[in-house]
Design a protein around this motif. Structure first.
Motif, mmCIF file in Angstrom:
data_model
loop_
_atom_site.group_PDB
_atom_site.id
_atom_site.type_symbol
_atom_site.label_atom_id
_atom_site.label_comp_id
_atom_site.label_asym_id
_atom_site.label_seq_id
_atom_site.Cartn_x
_atom_site.Cartn_y
_atom_site.Cartn_z
ATOM 1 N N CYS B 6 0.746 -0.228 10.874
ATOM 2 C CA CYS B 6 1.098 0.373 9.575
ATOM 3 C C CYS B 6 -0.212 0.533 8.812
ATOM 4 C CB CYS B 6 2.070 -0.533 8.825
ATOM 5 S SG CYS B 6 2.299 -0.046 7.106
ATOM 6 N N PHE B 8 -0.789 0.358 5.893
ATOM 7 C CA PHE B 8 -0.846 -0.510 4.716
ATOM 8 C C PHE B 8 -0.791 -1.994 5.092
ATOM 9 C CE2 PHE B 8 1.371 3.448 4.038
ATOM 10 C CZ PHE B 8 0.537 4.044 3.104
ATOM 11 N N CYS B 9 -0.088 -2.334 6.181
ATOM 12 C CA CYS B 9 0.164 -3.740 6.513
ATOM 13 C C CYS B 9 -0.531 -4.184 7.797
ATOM 14 C CB CYS B 9 1.655 -4.000 6.680
ATOM 15 S SG CYS B 9 2.640 -3.361 5.330
ATOM 16 N N CYS B 62 7.686 -2.503 4.237
ATOM 17 C CA CYS B 62 6.935 -2.104 3.028
ATOM 18 C C CYS B 62 7.440 -0.769 2.492
ATOM 19 C CB CYS B 62 5.432 -2.048 3.306
ATOM 20 S SG CYS B 62 4.893 -0.612 4.254
#
Ligand SMILES: [Zn+2]
Lengths: 930, 88
Positions: B6, B8-9, B62
């Motif tokens: 991901c 973002f993660c 998320c």
């Protein structure tokens, strides 16, 4: 004479006897025994009956490759069906039962099936499914098919841990090659995990060490100590069952019968496969008879378990390297005959235990045959990982060729059968160096003898014979994948570990091709059968889908509420401890005569915030939301892009940049995902935000003719003037914000008051206290579904299906009038959407005195003696308010058939009804703003 | 089990992700005339590439949607990037 225990042999602990029973008789074995070795030591030969023909079966192998010895075991009152006797560790008090045999494996009544084998040829099931009628054969097949028996007393307290692990180098297999590789890698500073499926490391070393003058246990102990002192991690009783996407290897650690295994999801940078090889059976007449085992099994039983499998042993093999096996068995007192496996016309004599072989017309007396048509490397994991195989003519088997760069195969699994070369190869591969050349190893090719009369077994577990393969070939099953499915060869629990090459070899002979031309079938995980609990882990029952709990649950319980699950929430179904029917009638009456007081906290509450919020809600709603004024609420539908009703509910406008969407309680997560999708796909995510606040608020609903009086007395709003239906106000309760919405799901004047969760109980109690003076009381979810049905208010997913569009529900205006784009818009103008034959929501009225219509009953049209369905009943209740049954239905053309009679059909029963408007109570809506 | 990064993660198990469609599909302007065929193509037709495929996925934990390029034969993830370039 068959099997017996040899003093001081094997790895078992003779000081620790273990008592068990087999088919009701008491026996004993030792710690370190498997069920199979303990049974063989007692002289028992027949362990089970075969799948199709109930042939007596013993063991072929000594470990997971054995296709025959499947048993049911009861331990501590719990039954475990289909255990592999060869891999199940013996435990005190085990009650072992042979499968497929009644009354016992030794004296099986159904064994007569063996005489009827002519009637169960290859493709039998396929043919019977088509002709003359499967149902004629079904009871018989069901009774005969399958292996073990399921008992009622199964273990439900079986919870596996699922662990996620990582290492630099994973070595699968703790034989000479695997131990060497693990030691070299660990000493080179790698983080190493070595797994082996036996309790004792050492692999094939125990059966070959004798001839090498090694003490196997000492050698294993030396390697183990070196691996551990270099920081290596060793897992015994652990099988690598499969290689999955992105290099994940599943490891299952057996912890004994009755204890759940541990599943490890291992990711390693470098994987070394050292899983060894197994003997494959020689194809000859009656080659499935008890007493015919693999060469390695005969040696393993002696070396690991101290069991000599027979006294007069004939070796029937083409392998050049069995001298160590011969020597060990001879040293244990067996007499040995050596028979050339390539001789034509070989036949075994004896039924429940062999008494001899006839080879080329000559009789040989023996009680045991140790056979091998060559060794098959266990390349399953290599194939799972996408590795390729190449036919090795010298070894007469497939060995690994090209494959992934992160996986290497060593030792017998790579066709390296020689100990010294395997150790050199392991040392090189552990350091990612090229492997040394293999030594020469040549076996005589063995092809099945098609001219040999009598049955020759290919797949022991599924009872597939050479004749079945020949029949499949005659019936034009030309691909090996067809052959497999038609005969079920290789499709049993053992997945063809022993039968695959024999099957290919038979097919090659029949087609006049070479084995590599015939090809191989796919290798699929798991390598051995695994209890499903290992995959489930802790994801069971409520842990799989945890219930959502209301802040007011203790309040409901204090009122004797029957709690039920509604869309994932535990909600009060009805109150007062009565039976459902009585309670629902009472609660409906309270609602219509005074007021229902309900916990509506489970309704979704999603906030849409930001400068583009208004454009966003106008786009995701079917209904026009662009002109919704602050303080007002509107009912609407969300559609999927294909125009189908996705959710319904009300939306409130707080101001131009803030909207509150109220969605079905079961649907909040899906609505949230749907909205996020469109927000990130079609809007500037910086200008519109979505936030699910469902769990932050508790909502108490007061609905009924006395609702205004109760809310006025509650004092959350200064006054109720100019507060019409479908509007929103902010007041306060005990000094905290209280949101009051005038929306109704009962058709009566209704207020939804939302407060912070920690104020919910006070609000609830105060509302009940005031309500009581007005005759109001708590009403649960069951009465609410009746109240809403009286009004014709739908529940999406119950009163709609996978074809329902908003104009089918009487909401056709936005489809024709809304000019802005919205999700699903273009789909509402397809040919199908415009069709006259759409199912529309209507009400149904039955004749006076007739009972409720069953939900799911079809509205039918009779034409030429045939019934055609026009739709079906979606909701059906008895309405206490109207004193008659009510029903909602989706009916083709229903909208234009008001007042018309219809026929219904349900499970063989005919009913009749009259089509009516979906709203059965207060159609003018006089009560909603009373 | 696959692992997807991901944007973002970071790297997470595939169970946390949902496929949301092929990348590069633009919603037609529905305030204008659109033929049945064009709308059907938008709704139901996919390239279903054998090999590298540009796709939209959502990381459900998320809730962010992102673009992932992956090989549908080897299952190898070739790259992931945020849907809006300034979103990360
Ligand atoms: Zn994420």
């Amino acid at each position: 004479m068959s099997g017996m225990r040899i003093k001081d042999a094997g790895l078992i602990d003779p000081s620790k006897p273990i008592k068990f029973t087999f088919d009701g008789k008491a026996y004993s074995g030792f710690k370190g025994d498997t069920v199979a070795s303990a049974l063989l030591a007692t002289g028992i030969r027949v362990f089970a009956r075969s799948f199709k023909y109930h042939r007596p079966r013993s063991v072929w192998g000594a470990w997971s490759d054995d296709p025959n010895a499947i048993v049911d075991i009861a331990l501590d009152g719990i039954s475990y069906p289909n255990c592999q006797a060869t891999t199940t560790a013996l435990a005190e008090g085990m009650e072992v039962r042979s499968i497929n045999a009644w009354p016992s494996a030794e004296r099986d009544v159904k064994g007569v099936l063996d005489l009827a084998h002519r009637f169960l040829p290859a493709g039998f099931y396929y043919k019977m499914f088509m002709w003359p009628d499967w149902h004629l054969f079904e009871p018989m097949i069901r009774k005969m098919a399958g292996l073990g028996t399921l008992e009622k007393e199964v273990s439900d307290q079986f919870q596996s841990a699922i662990l996620h692990e990582h290492c630099d180098t994973l070595i699968v297999g703790g034989g000479p090659a695997g131990l060497t590789a693990a030691r070299v890698a660990a000493e080179a500073g790698k983080s190493v995990t070595l797994v082996d499926d036996h309790a004792e490391l050492g692999g094939s070393l125990f059966s070959m060490a004798h001839a090498r003058g090694l003490n196997a246990s000492d050698w294993v102990a030396e390697q183990t100590a070196a691996i551990q002192s270099a920081g290596g991690h060793i897992l015994t009783d652990t099988t690598a069952i499969g290689v999955y996407d992105h290099r994940m290897i599943s490891l299952v650690t057996d912890r004994g019968l009755g204890t759940a295994p541990i599943l490890r999801k291992m990711r390693a940078d470098h994987v070394i496969i050292a899983t060894g090889a197994i003997d494959r059976p020689v194809t000859f007449v009656n080659n499935d008879r008890p007493g015919i085992m693999s060469v390695d099994a005969g040696t393993e039983y002696l070396a690991r378990y101290g069991v000599r499998v027979g006294e007069k042993i004939a070796f029937l093999t083409n392998r050049p390297d069995v001298s160590t096996n011969l020597e060990q068995l001879a040293a244990a007192g067996a007499s040995i005959d050596i028979v050339e496996a390539a001789t034509p016309h070989i036949q075994a004599i004896g039924t429940k235990s062999i008494t001899g072989l006839v080879v080329g017309g000559k009789s040989i007396s023996c009680d045991t045959v140790l056979a091998s048509a060559g060794q098959t490397p266990l390349v399953h994991l290599w194939r799972h990982a996408g590795g390729k195989l190449a036919w090795d003519e010298d070894r007469q088997t497939f060995i690994p060729s090209a494959g992934p760069d992160w996986m290497r195969v060593i030792g017998a699994a790579a066709g390296t059968f020689d100990f010294d070369v395997a150790v050199q190869e392991a040392t090189a591969v552990a350091l990612k160096a090229p492997a040394p050349p293999r030594s020469i190893y040549k076996v005589t090719p063995l092809r099945p003898d098609l001219a040999n009369k009598g049955r020759q077994w290919i797949d022991f577990q599924h009872d597939v014979t050479l004749k079945d393969v020949a029949l499949a070939h005659r019936e034009n099953m030309v691909s090996v994948e067809h052959l497999k499915r038609y005969t079920t060869l290789g499709m049993a629990g053992d997945q063809g570990k022993t039968s695959n090459i024999a099957g290919l070899s038979a097919m090659a002979e029949l087609k006049g091709q070479s084995i590599p031309e015939v090809g191989t079938t796919t290798f699929r995980p798991p390598f051995v059968p695994v209890p499903l609990e290992a995959f489930r882990g802790t994801k069971r029952d409520r842990q799989m889908a945890p219930l959502k709990r209301l802040a007011l649950e203790p309040e409901h319980r204090a009122l004797d509420a029957a709690m039920g699950e509604y869309g994932g929430w535990l909600r009060p179904a009805w109150y007062g401890g009565d039976d459902e029917k009585t309670a629902v009638v009472r609660e409906c009456k309270i609602a219509r005569e005074a007021a229902a007081i309900m916990d509506s906290s489970a309704l979704g509450a999603i906030e849409v915030i930001g400068p583009d919020a208004r454009d966003f809600v106008n786009f995701v709603y079917y209904n026009t939301m662009s002109n919704l004024k602050p303080g007002r609420i509107r009912y609407g539908f969300m559609l999927s892009e294909s125009g189908l009703v996705f959710d319904d509910g009300v939306m409130a406008c707080v101001d131009d940049t803030r909207f509150i969407i109220s969605c079905s309680s079961s649907h909040a997560d899906a609505v949230m995902a749907h909205l996020e999708h469109w927000r990130q796909d079609s809007f500037d995510p910086k200008r519109v935000h979505i936030h699910d606040t469902t769990v932050n608020w508790s909502t108490v609903t007061i609905a009924g003719p006395k609702a205004s009086d109760i809310v006025a007395e509650l004092g959350v709003l200064e006054n109720l003037r100019d507060f019409p239906h479908m509007s929103l106000r902010f007041g306060d309760f005990e000094g905290e914000e209280a949101r009051v919405a005038r929306v109704s799901f009962t058709g009566d004047t209704s207020f939804e008051i939302s407060v912070r969760n920690d104020f919910a109980a006070t609000l609830w109690r105060k509302t009940l206290e005031i309500g009581k003076k007005h005759g109001a009381g708590p009403v649960g979810a069951e009465a609410l579904t009746v109240l809403r049905a009286e009004k014709g208010y739908i529940l999406v997913g119950k009163d709609t299906d996978g074809e329902t569009m908003p104009h089918d529900l009487g909401f056709g205006a936005p489809r024709l009038k809304k000019s802005a784009a919205f999700v699903g818009d273009r789909s509402l103008h397809s040919e199908k959407a415009n069709s006259e034959a759409r199912k529309q929501l209507v009400g149904l009225i039955v004749k006076d005195g007739e009972p409720m219509l069953p939900i799911g009953a079809h509205i039918v049209r009779n034409k030429d003696g045939k019934r055609r369905s026009l739709g079906y009943v979606t909701t059906s209740h008895y309405s206490p308010t109207l004193g008659r049954p009510i029903a909602l239905a989706l009916v083709e053309g229903g909208e234009h058939a008001m007042g018309e009679p219809v026929d219904l059909w349900h499970l063989g029963q005919a009913r009749s009804a009259k089509i009516a408007a979906s709203c059965a109570f207060d159609p003018e809506g006089a009560r909603i703003d009373a | 089990m696959q692992q997807f990064p991901c944007p973002f993660c970071g790297l997470r198990d595939e169970r946390e992700f949902h496929f949301a469609g092929e990348a590069g599909k633009t919603r037609p302007d529905t305030t204008k005339e659109i033929s049945d065929a064009d709308w059907t193509t938008y709704l139901y037709y996919c390239t279903n590439a054998k090999g590298p495929s540009r796709e939209i996925w959502v990381h459900t934990t998320c809730q962010e949607y992102f673009v992932m390029t992956r090989d549908t034969v080897s299952m190898e993830v070739l790259s992931t990037e945020a849907l809006n370039e300034d979103a990360a």
